[in-house]
Design a protein around this motif. Sequence first.
Motif, PDB file in Angstrom:
ATOM      1  N   SER A  43       0.829  -1.216   0.000  1.00  0.00           N
ATOM      2  CA  SER A  43       0.000   0.000   0.000  1.00  0.00           C
ATOM      3  C   SER A  43       0.861   1.262   0.000  1.00  0.00           C
ATOM      4  O   SER A  43       0.510   2.246  -0.645  1.00  0.00           O
ATOM      5  N   VAL A  44       2.000   1.231   0.679  1.00  0.00           N
ATOM      6  CA  VAL A  44       2.919   2.371   0.670  1.00  0.00           C
ATOM      7  C   VAL A  44       3.515   2.560  -0.725  1.00  0.00           C
ATOM      8  O   VAL A  44       3.773   3.686  -1.163  1.00  0.00           O
ATOM      9  N   SER A  45       3.688   1.465  -1.426  1.00  0.00           N
ATOM     10  CA  SER A  45       4.270   1.511  -2.766  1.00  0.00           C
ATOM     11  C   SER A  45       3.399   2.286  -3.757  1.00  0.00           C
ATOM     12  O   SER A  45       3.926   2.884  -4.701  1.00  0.00           O
ATOM     13  N   ILE A  46       2.103   2.308  -3.538  1.00  0.00           N
ATOM     14  CA  ILE A  46       1.204   2.964  -4.498  1.00  0.00           C
ATOM     15  C   ILE A  46       1.464   4.472  -4.565  1.00  0.00           C
ATOM     16  O   ILE A  46       1.879   4.977  -5.619  1.00  0.00           O
ATOM     17  N   PRO A  47       1.271   5.235  -3.467  1.00  0.00           N
ATOM     18  CA  PRO A  47       1.536   6.672  -3.570  1.00  0.00           C
ATOM     19  C   PRO A  47       3.020   6.986  -3.773  1.00  0.00           C
ATOM     20  O   PRO A  47       3.368   7.987  -4.410  1.00  0.00           O
ATOM     21  N   SER A  48       3.886   6.112  -3.266  1.00  0.00           N
ATOM     22  CA  SER A  48       5.328   6.343  -3.421  1.00  0.00           C
ATOM     23  C   SER A  48       5.747   6.301  -4.881  1.00  0.00           C
ATOM     24  O   SER A  48       6.533   7.143  -5.340  1.00  0.00           O
ATOM     25  N   ASN A  49       5.241   5.326  -5.634  1.00  0.00           N
ATOM     26  CA  ASN A  49       5.594   5.239  -7.055  1.00  0.00           C
ATOM     27  C   ASN A  49       4.960   6.347  -7.868  1.00  0.00           C
ATOM     28  O   ASN A  49       5.561   6.829  -8.838  1.00  0.00           O
ATOM     29  N   ILE A  50       3.776   6.766  -7.485  1.00  0.00           N
ATOM     30  CA  ILE A  50       3.160   7.917  -8.159  1.00  0.00           C
ATOM     31  C   ILE A  50       4.038   9.146  -7.946  1.00  0.00           C
ATOM     32  O   ILE A  50       4.352   9.874  -8.890  1.00  0.00           O
ATOM     33  N   ALA A  51       4.456   9.367  -6.707  1.00  0.00           N
ATOM     34  CA  ALA A  51       5.305  10.521  -6.395  1.00  0.00           C
ATOM     35  C   ALA A  51       6.634  10.437  -7.140  1.00  0.00           C
ATOM     36  O   ALA A  51       7.082  11.421  -7.749  1.00  0.00           O
ATOM     37  N   GLU A  52       7.268   9.267  -7.113  1.00  0.00           N
ATOM     38  CA  GLU A  52       8.550   9.116  -7.792  1.00  0.00           C
ATOM     39  C   GLU A  52       8.410   9.331  -9.291  1.00  0.00           C
ATOM     40  O   GLU A  52       9.269   9.940  -9.929  1.00  0.00           O
ATOM     41  N   GLY A  53       7.319   8.860  -9.863  1.00  0.00           N
ATOM     42  CA  GLY A  53       7.099   9.032 -11.293  1.00  0.00           C
ATOM     43  C   GLY A  53       7.014  10.479 -11.717  1.00  0.00           C
ATOM     44  O   GLY A  53       7.421  10.831 -12.832  1.00  0.00           O
ATOM     45  N   THR A  54       6.513  11.331 -10.833  1.00  0.00           N
ATOM     46  CA  THR A  54       6.392  12.751 -11.194  1.00  0.00           C
ATOM     47  C   THR A  54       7.750  13.417 -11.381  1.00  0.00           C
ATOM     48  O   THR A  54       7.836  14.442 -12.036  1.00  0.00           O
ATOM     49  N   SER A  55       8.784  12.817 -10.819  1.00  0.00           N
ATOM     50  CA  SER A  55      10.112  13.425 -10.934  1.00  0.00           C
ATOM     51  C   SER A  55      10.811  13.069 -12.247  1.00  0.00           C
ATOM     52  O   SER A  55      11.871  13.608 -12.542  1.00  0.00           O
ATOM     53  N   ARG A  56      10.236  12.174 -13.007  1.00  0.00           N
ATOM     54  CA  ARG A  56      10.864  11.712 -14.239  1.00  0.00           C
ATOM     55  C   ARG A  56      10.714  12.737 -15.357  1.00  0.00           C
ATOM     56  O   ARG A  56       9.776  13.532 -15.366  1.00  0.00           O
ATOM     57  N   SER A  57      11.625  12.657 -16.296  1.00  0.00           N
ATOM     58  CA  SER A  57      11.685  13.690 -17.328  1.00  0.00           C
ATOM     59  C   SER A  57      10.752  13.471 -18.507  1.00  0.00           C
ATOM     60  O   SER A  57      10.617  14.346 -19.351  1.00  0.00           O
ATOM     61  N   SER A  58      10.121  12.300 -18.584  1.00  0.00           N
ATOM     62  CA  SER A  58       9.220  12.069 -19.707  1.00  0.00           C
ATOM     63  C   SER A  58       7.947  11.377 -19.230  1.00  0.00           C
ATOM     64  O   SER A  58       7.935  10.714 -18.185  1.00  0.00           O
ATOM     65  N   ASN A  59       6.902  11.540 -20.015  1.00  0.00           N
ATOM     66  CA  ASN A  59       5.645  10.861 -19.697  1.00  0.00           C
ATOM     67  C   ASN A  59       5.802   9.346 -19.778  1.00  0.00           C
ATOM     68  O   ASN A  59       5.167   8.611 -19.028  1.00  0.00           O
ATOM     69  N   LYS A  60       6.640   8.884 -20.695  1.00  0.00           N
ATOM     70  CA  LYS A  60       6.874   7.445 -20.825  1.00  0.00           C
ATOM     71  C   LYS A  60       7.458   6.879 -19.533  1.00  0.00           C
ATOM     72  O   LYS A  60       7.031   5.826 -19.055  1.00  0.00           O
ATOM     73  N   GLU A  61       8.418   7.588 -18.950  1.00  0.00           N
ATOM     74  CA  GLU A  61       9.000   7.151 -17.677  1.00  0.00           C
ATOM     75  C   GLU A  61       7.968   7.217 -16.556  1.00  0.00           C
ATOM     76  O   GLU A  61       7.890   6.315 -15.724  1.00  0.00           O
ATOM     77  N   PHE A  62       7.179   8.291 -16.540  1.00  0.00           N
ATOM     78  CA  PHE A  62       6.139   8.445 -15.524  1.00  0.00           C
ATOM     79  C   PHE A  62       5.150   7.285 -15.633  1.00  0.00           C
ATOM     80  O   PHE A  62       4.744   6.697 -14.624  1.00  0.00           O
ATOM     81  N   CYS A  63       4.773   6.921 -16.851  1.00  0.00           N
ATOM     82  CA  CYS A  63       3.841   5.805 -17.056  1.00  0.00           C
ATOM     83  C   CYS A  63       4.385   4.511 -16.475  1.00  0.00           C
ATOM     84  O   CYS A  63       3.626   3.702 -15.936  1.00  0.00           O
ATOM     85  N   ARG A  64       5.682   4.314 -16.571  1.00  0.00           N
ATOM     86  CA  ARG A  64       6.295   3.102 -16.011  1.00  0.00           C
ATOM     87  C   ARG A  64       6.057   3.044 -14.492  1.00  0.00           C
ATOM     88  O   ARG A  64       5.738   1.994 -13.955  1.00  0.00           O
ATOM     89  N   PHE A  65       6.191   4.166 -13.812  1.00  0.00           N
ATOM     90  CA  PHE A  65       5.959   4.195 -12.371  1.00  0.00           C
ATOM     91  C   PHE A  65       4.477   4.032 -12.038  1.00  0.00           C
ATOM     92  O   PHE A  65       4.129   3.439 -11.019  1.00  0.00           O
TER      93      PHE A  65
END
Length: 123
Positions: A43-65
């Motif tokens: 459950s912690v992984s869900i918001p954590s990966n969303i947050a980490e994805g926002t730091s990525r430089s592309s939408n493709k990378e964000f989608c991976r998170f």
Amino acid sequence: MHKFKELEIWKQSKLFCSDIYNLTSSFPDHEKFGLTNQLRRASVSIPSNIAEGTSRSSNKEFCRFLEIALGSCYEVETQLLISYDLGFIKPESLEELNLKINAVIKMITRFKSTLIQPDKSEF
């Protein structure tokens, strides 16, 4: 780049994580390193990966998170069903949590679809 604290998917998944912590606090002590730990980590992984994805430089990378966050949603859903089967969760609690996790899954899926743009080189 997105500001994760402003994303509704992050807000809802963070609240869901709190629900999981509250729920698992009543699990038997012998499950401390079993389902309690697994549910909390997933459950912690869900918001954590969303947050980490926002730091990525592309939408493709964000989608991976976002995909990783979705995987964690399905982990939680499975672990809740196992917890129910073992008698750790009441039917009404399972139903409420299933509604919440399914809402988060739908939100992530919809948001992810807005990030994916067709490759213009294909046209």
